[in-house]
Enzyme design. Structure first.
Site: not given
Length: 435
Positions: A385, A390
């Site tokens: 990410c 994430r």
């Protein structure tokens, strides 16, 4: 006569309306075989933990019926009419096609009522639900995503499914000082500041020596079961993924994080983190699983291959280069050749992977989402990410789904974009752009 005929017609119309309503209310129960013969769909109304594989009782059935969808009754108060309609459309439910619900009576009734209001007319009960354990499906590693009542029972010393083999710890993870932790946290939980596992300038993981010191400080050995949770799930996932890289064998997440514990109304406590006895002997060399964390050159080697995927877990605006997603990352764009793995509306959200209550979406939904971008379980897959949070959450989900060759490209877009020689893509594009 005209007046009589009008009254008769009205009575007939009312009768037909009532009959239609009663038909919806009292549709004949169907077995799974009968439902499949009618090309219908089963809907599991239980919480996602039980759908994923956790048995509701210690020796109860584990998993969900073949190809069943999960629409938990507990989500309904979090779903607007528009959101439910979108869920129905996404799962290709037709108003005149049969659906069969299963779960407890209260949950089934609640889901039935909402589906009827949404226009579905052929709703019945799945009469033989969960009766044949051999046909049930579940996450290969459902135990890696624990649910609140399981954790509470473990803390109370009760017998639980997938009990940790030895010592275990509950830890809250977040960035910075434990401000919210001080006000309210899961009883007995330790606290890890994410600054203990990642550092500037690129927010990559800290050195292996620093990891060793961090694990020792928190009393963690390679054979300690660590159960992590966060106010933000991806903060806990970042710590979890790095612990797995270091060599902790059994690392689990509280699915949905702190919010699910709070929603369950379980006990909390306030105050500072407990004093933890240091454990200087981790027991194995760090990193025990170096393959779980890729550097930039290793990530580059996954591009433009059919047997591998470098997967961007960033919002669509980030992927096409309209925003970097971060105040401290100036370049916009994406790694040229990366495949889009979805994320959420912006750099701080992960709606594409979450049920309405913040728990992990069904494996079928996630697999279908990835397949559209040629991201497949038999490939070597590395997620990234902006800086790793994430990507780590997605890694933990893929791991629970049984994907065997997954990792995180630690540097992510922040590192990649810092070298102007690296190829960058911008603009609207589809899956073919990564071939």
């Amino acid at each position: 006569m005209k007046r009589v005929s009008q009254m008769t017609a009205l009575a007939m119309a009312l009768g037909l309306a009532c009959a239609s309503s009663w038909a919806a209310e009292l549709a004949k129960p169907l077995t799974l075989d009968q439902l499949q013969q009618q090309n219908g769909k089963a809907i599991d109304t239980r919480p996602s933990a039980f759908y994923n594989g956790w048995p509701q009782t210690l020796n109860g059935p584990s998993g969900h019926e073949l190809a069943a969808l999960n629409l938990s009754a507990s989500w309904l108060d979090k779903m607007s009419t528009e959101q439910l309609n979108a869920w129905i459309k996404q799962h290709n439910l037709k108003t005149d096609a049969p659906v069969a619900l299963y779960g407890n009576d209260k949950d089934v009734d609640a889901v039935k009522t909402r589906l009827q209001k949404a226009g579905l007319t052929h709703i019945s009960i799945l009469s033989d639900a969960l009766s044949e354990p051999s046909r049930l499906q579940k996450l290969p590693h459902f135990e890696q995503l624990v649910y609140p009542q399981w954790l509470h029972d473990l803390q109370q010393g009760k017998e639980v499914t997938a009990k940790p083999a030895g010592d275990w710890k509950v830890i809250e993870a977040a960035w910075g000082a434990p401000k919210l932790y001080l006000i309210s946290h899961i009883p007995g939980a330790d606290y890890i500041d994410t600054n203990e596992v990642e550092s500037e300038p690129l927010w990559n993981k800290v050195s292996d020596e620093q990891l060793k010191a961090m694990l020792a400080k928190h009393g963690i050995r390679h054979d300690t079961t660590v159960i992590l949770y966060g106010r933000d799930v991806y903060a806990a996932a970042r710590v979890a993924q790095i612990m797995l890289y270091a060599g902790v064998k059994d690392v689990r997440l509280l699915d949905g994080g702190w919010q699910t514990w709070s929603d369950a109304g379980l006990p909390v406590e306030r105050g500072t983190p407990p004093k933890v006895k240091a454990e200087p002997d981790f027991g194995v060399k760090i990193p025990a699983q170096p393959q779980l964390m890729l550097d930039m050159e290793q990530a580059r080697g996954l591009l433009h291959r059919q047997d591998a995927s470098l997967v961007s877990i960033r919002s669509w605006p980030e992927f096409i280069g309209t925003t970097s997603g971060y105040s401290y990352i100036k370049p916009k764009g994406e790694i040229a050749g990366a495949r889009w793995g979805h994320a959420g509306s912006d750099s701080t959200h992960m709606e594409d992977f979450h049920n309405p209550d913040g728990t992990m979406r069904s494996a079928d939904d996630i697999t279908a989402m990835w397949k559209a971008w040629n991201i497949k379980p038999e490939q070597q897959v590395s997620f990234y990410c902006g800086t790793g949070w994430r990507a780590s959450e997605t890694f933990m989900y893929a791991r629970a789904m049984g994907w065997k060759n997954v990792s995180v490209y630690d540097g992510g877009w922040y590192e990649w974009s810092s070298d102007p020689k690296n190829p960058v893509a911008t603009g609207e594009r589809g899956p073919d752009s990564s071939k």
